[in-house]
Design an enzyme around this catalytic site. Structure first.
Site, PDB file in Angstrom:
ATOM      1  N   PRO A 278       0.847  -1.225  -0.073  1.00  0.00           N
ATOM      2  CA  PRO A 278      -0.032   0.038  -0.007  1.00  0.00           C
ATOM      3  C   PRO A 278       0.710   1.261   0.040  1.00  0.00           C
ATOM      4  CG  PRO A 278       0.002  -1.130   2.233  1.00  0.00           C
ATOM      5  CD  PRO A 278       0.773  -2.119   1.203  1.00  0.00           C
ATOM      6  N   GLY A 279       2.210   1.083   0.276  1.00  0.00           N
ATOM      7  CA  GLY A 279       2.840   2.378  -0.071  1.00  0.00           C
ATOM      8  C   GLY A 279       3.744   2.866   1.226  1.00  0.00           C
ATOM      9  N   ASP A 334       3.685  -4.888 -14.193  1.00  0.00           N
ATOM     10  CA  ASP A 334       4.193  -6.021 -13.711  1.00  0.00           C
ATOM     11  C   ASP A 334       5.826  -5.730 -13.517  1.00  0.00           C
ATOM     12  OD1 ASP A 334       5.491  -8.482 -13.400  1.00  0.00           O
ATOM     13  OD2 ASP A 334       3.880  -9.749 -14.268  1.00  0.00           O
ATOM     14  N   CYS A 404       8.456 -10.445   3.889  1.00  0.00           N
ATOM     15  CA  CYS A 404       7.931 -10.564   5.379  1.00  0.00           C
ATOM     16  C   CYS A 404       7.834 -12.025   5.898  1.00  0.00           C
ATOM     17  CB  CYS A 404       6.770  -9.460   5.569  1.00  0.00           C
ATOM     18  SG  CYS A 404       5.351  -9.726   4.610  1.00  0.00           S
TER      19      CYS A 404
END
Ligand code: SAM
Length: 480
Positions: A278-279, A334, A404
């Site tokens: 999300p940034g 992509d 993560c």
């Protein structure tokens, strides 16, 4: 004809069957019986990570299952001094200042240990000289040397000066401190990465990888990140809007600051965040005030919308002041197909098994049976994304690969596979930066996997006392 008894049994069977069918999918009995994706994830992690982390696994597992710990990244496009003051009054610690204090402490300890080692060397020489002298084999030249060292005097001073004595127990990082020596290593075909369903390990390969140790991490002066101390799992309050209607800070997993720090951003860098939604990391990079242009890219339309939202929530007049003048570019491509090269810095924060999330949420869980193929293909996708980033970065530029996940396959395994591919093509020269010495200062707040466990990158481990991460990050520099 059925007897009465058999008829009764049959009716009973039918009614039980109907009763069962009456339950809705969220009924406790239905939910209890079904193995949920979160259960599958936990089984997988126990089976896969248990042998890798050994005795440490139970603590890491407990950390993964406990409440995630966040840090607050101060918004410099709002009222930053007021935000810092507010966070400090709440008892949060400025991570940059904390790291600096720890670094000073380590350096002081290290120089003391170096002094002690020198004294020991002198003392040993003195001893051997004395023995030689007693044996009557001391020549005049040696005699001169002994004089110039004034060993006996040095030893007297050393005996009195307790400050020079370095007690390794005084620092948590004593074991690593002893390795605090500049070196350039060549690692080669001994590479072995514990494998599960993939086999990237090629013990017959004569591939060599240049690994260089780094002793410092540049923490940009304008980047203010706040955290509560170890064992304090107090959550931050939700961010507030200021007079210009922008939020005062962004909350994210504390481990996420490392991929941004490892980028070593410098003024006027052009920066590509290849998988940005999300940034959070794009926004953190912007808070350094360094990049001249940030390109935040993601493949997914809905997630690209989230990047717009984040920027609009944190930057006043975003469309006019950042988008229109080209300071921030948001693209939907992509990452494997991006072809505009010449970036100073690239972050490849890839899609992965998102280990913590996979243990908490059944929705959209990567361990759902319908996503098996996607999960098994993750390492290939991750490697292709990293490979393209290494093509797009300019000579001397830096690429940081991050996940993560705790998976050695998705982490060092992907880096290994990608380096091997580049090495076989023999077109680009890539150096892996070993940040272990520089990361000593981070151990006051974060639990990092021992460098002995890692081949190329670094891993922030979740524990109950420091429930950050997992975050894997690896810094790569393109030389040629
Ligand atoms: N860097 C983000 C942050 O800190 O806020 C988190 C990124 S998330 C771990 C991975 C992202 O990769 C997802 O948003 C996903 O949509 C995106 N992604 C997946 N495949 C991609 C591809 N082939 N090219 C670009 N982005 C991709």
């Amino acid at each position: 004809m059925l007897s009465n008894r058999k008829l009764l049994l049959k009716l009973n069977e039918i009614s039980v069957h109907n009763l069962r069918r009456k339950h809705k999918p969220d009924h406790w009995s239905v939910v209890r019986k079904k193995v949920q994706p979160v259960d599958k994830a936990l089984d997988h992690f126990d089976e896969f990570y248990g042998p890798i982390f050994g005795k440490k696994w139970s603590e890491i597992r407990a950390g993964l299952l406990s409440k995630q710990k966040y840090v607050a990244v101060v918004n410099n496009y709002g009222n930053a001094p007021e935000t810092c003051e507010h966070l400090e009054l709440k008892g949060a610690l400025n991570v940059r200042k904390l790291f600096q204090l720890e670094k000073d402490y380590i350096e002081e300890r290290y120089s003391k240990s170096k002094r002690l080692r020198n004294l020991l060397r002198i003392w040993q020489m003195d001893r051997s000289t004395e023995i030689d002298s007693e044996n009557g084999s001391l020549d005049s030249q040696k005699d001169e040397k002994v004089q110039s060292f004034s060993i006996a005097e040095s030893l007297k001073v050393a005996a009195l000066d307790k400050d020079r004595i370095f007690d390794a127990r005084e620092t948590k990082s004593s074991e690593l401190l002893l390795e605090f020596v500049p070196a350039t290593e060549i690692k080669g075909n001994e590479d072995y990465i514990p494998e599960f369903s993939y086999n990237y390990c090629d013990e017959n390969s004569d591939m060599t990888v240049r690994i260089e140790r780094e002793f410092d991490i540049h923490f940009p002066e304008n980047l203010n990140v706040y955290s509560y101390g170890v064992e304090n799992d107090e959550p931050f309050d939700s961010p507030l809007r200021d007079q210009t209607d922008v939020y005062n800070y962004y909350l994210m997993d504390g481990g996420s600051i490392f991929p941004v720090l490892a980028l070593d951003l410098r003024p006027n860098n052009t920066f590509l965040d290849m998988c940005a939604a999300p940034g959070g990391k794009s926004l953190t990079a912007l808070q350094t005030l360094y990049p001249s242009v940030i390109t935040s890219n993601d493949i997914s339309k809905s997630r690209v919308d989230r990047i717009y939202n984040v920027y609009r929530q944190f930057l006043f007049d975003f469309d006019e002041k950042f988008l229109r003048n080209g300071r921030i570019i948001i693209s939907r491509r992509d990452g494997r197909d991006i072809s505009d090269a010449g970036f100073d810095r690239i972050l490849v924060d890839v899609p992965c098994t998102t280990d913590r999330h996979s243990l908490k949420e059944n929705d959209n869980n990567i361990f759902k049976p319908s996503r098996i193929k996607e999960r098994l293909r993750l390492p290939e996708l991750q490697s292709d994304l990293l490979y393209n980033a290494l093509q797009l970065v300019k000579e001397g530029g830096i690429v940081v690969y991050s996940t993560c996940s705790l998976s050695p396959i998705q982490n060092d395994g992907v880096v290994h596979m990608t380096l091997k591919r580049i090495w076989e093509e023999n077109k680009k020269e890539i150096v892996v930066k070993d940040l272990s010495p520089a990361l000593l200062m981070a151990r006051c707040l974060f639990k990092l996997a021992s460098p002995k466990m890692m081949k190329y990158g670094h891993l922030v481990l979740p524990t109950r006392a420091q429930s950050f991460g997992p975050t894997y990050f690896c810094k790569l520099q393109r030389i040629k």
